[in-house]
Design a protein around this motif. Structure first.
Motif, PDB file in Angstrom:
ATOM      1  N   ILE A 174       4.916   0.636   4.605  1.00 53.71           N
ATOM      2  CA  ILE A 174       3.614   0.342   3.980  1.00 53.71           C
ATOM      3  C   ILE A 174       3.480  -1.157   3.699  1.00 53.71           C
ATOM      4  O   ILE A 174       2.424  -1.755   3.940  1.00 53.71           O
ATOM      5  N   VAL A 188      -2.561   6.962   4.353  1.00 48.30           N
ATOM      6  CA  VAL A 188      -1.103   7.112   4.435  1.00 48.30           C
ATOM      7  C   VAL A 188      -0.656   8.274   3.546  1.00 48.30           C
ATOM      8  O   VAL A 188      -0.861   8.240   2.328  1.00 48.30           O
ATOM      9  N   ALA A 205       1.355   4.666  -1.094  1.00 49.36           N
ATOM     10  CA  ALA A 205       0.770   5.686  -0.205  1.00 49.36           C
ATOM     11  C   ALA A 205      -0.532   6.200  -0.824  1.00 49.36           C
ATOM     12  O   ALA A 205      -0.764   6.027  -2.022  1.00 49.36           O
TER      13      ALA A 205
END
Ligand code: B1M
Length: 227
Positions: A174, A188, A205
């Motif tokens: 990420i 995500v 996320a």
């Protein structure tokens, strides 16, 4: 009493056949799902209608019972495989007809981790829900995710980790997306037994998915918001 073996799918009317296919998906009967799918197509059903009404609705029932602890992993894998056998027939027809897919997901287990049963299940359930899924397999370094993003142009990036030692790698992926200015282009989703919501938030996320059914629901709701 009518034995399962006595049921001739071609003799059922549409409504009965769809309900029977829900049962057959639940029971993981791939041959019956293939046959039922073909019968509905032969009767003039649009591929997308077969997908949503016969397969996805059936798989939704499986997902609910899996979430509630009524069905277990081996049964769900069989249901998912049956679903795949129907999808195999529908996929080229759907692509040709330009029917709306729900979105495209790439999913892979992170670097250092070879656990893939949960990830496979998520991928199958996502396909069952109408998403296109590109499975990157296990032990994925950040470069592998980036290459797949570039090649497949997904809407969702899914990562799986089963080890406390490998789950921090999700942050590496990420952070790399952030560095490249790409983070906000994708939803995500992360999952795996040792994770939780706080962890997902801490690595940046969009959501933690406790199980495959939650992954499907989360992907659907976040995709709808992003549309
Ligand atoms: Co491993 N292993 N394992 N293992 N293994 C665990 C994870 C462990 C908890 C067992 C234990 O000690 N009790 C432990 C981790 C401890 C920790 O980190 N704290 C462990 C260990 C230590 C190891 C090794 C290090 C053992 C060793 O070699 N000394 C080693 C590591 C190898 C490596 O990865 N580098 C190892 C190896 C293996 C096997 C190869 C033998 C095998 C994997 C086979 C395979 O996957 N092909 C294995 C297995 C089977 C397990 C257990 C027993 C079962 C995992 C599983 O498949 N569960 C596991 C113990 C456990 O979890 N109870 C264990 C079923 C699966 C359906 O659930 O994966 O949680 P799960 O997926 C769920 C959700 O988490 C979620 O949805 C799925 C479906 O509902 N989900 C997602 C998962 N990924 C998602 C991604 C998403 C969304 C949701 O993206 C959007």
């Amino acid at each position: 009493m009518v034995d399962e073996e006595d049921i001739i799918l071609a003799e059922l009317d549409d409504e009965e056949l769809v309900l029977q296919m829900h049962d057959d998906l639940y029971d993981g009967l791939a041959d019956e799902i293939r046959e039922g799918t073909q019968i509905l197509l032969d009767r003039g059903w649009e591929p997308y209608k077969v997908l949503t009404e016969a397969l996805v609705e059936g798989m939704t029932i499986v997902g609910i019972d899996f979430r509630d602890g009524i069905l277990f992993v081996p049964e769900v894998l069989m249901s998912a495989n049956s679903m795949k056998s129907g999808m195999f027939i529908l996929k080229p027809l759907l692509a040709a007809s330009g029917a709306p897919m729900m979105g495209k997901m790439i999913i892979g287990t992170v670097k250092g981790d070879i656990h893939d049963i949960g990830k496979n299940l998520v991928g199958m359930m996502m396909e069952g829900a109408g998403f296109e899924v590109v499975d990157l397999g296990i032990n994925n370094a950040v470069e592998s995710y980036l290459e797949a993003i570039d090649e497949h142009k997904p809407t969702i990036l899914g990562m799986s980790a089963l080890l406390t030692t490998t789950m921090p790698y999700m942050k590496v992926v990420i952070d790399t997306l952030i560095e490249k200015g790409m983070r906000d282009d994708y939803i995500v989703l992360v999952g795996g037994a040792p994770l939780n919501e706080a962890f997902a938030e801490s690595v940046g996320a969009d959501a933690y998915c406790r199980d495959a059914a939650v992954a499907v629901e989360t992907a659907k709701s976040l995709s709808a918001k992003a549309a």
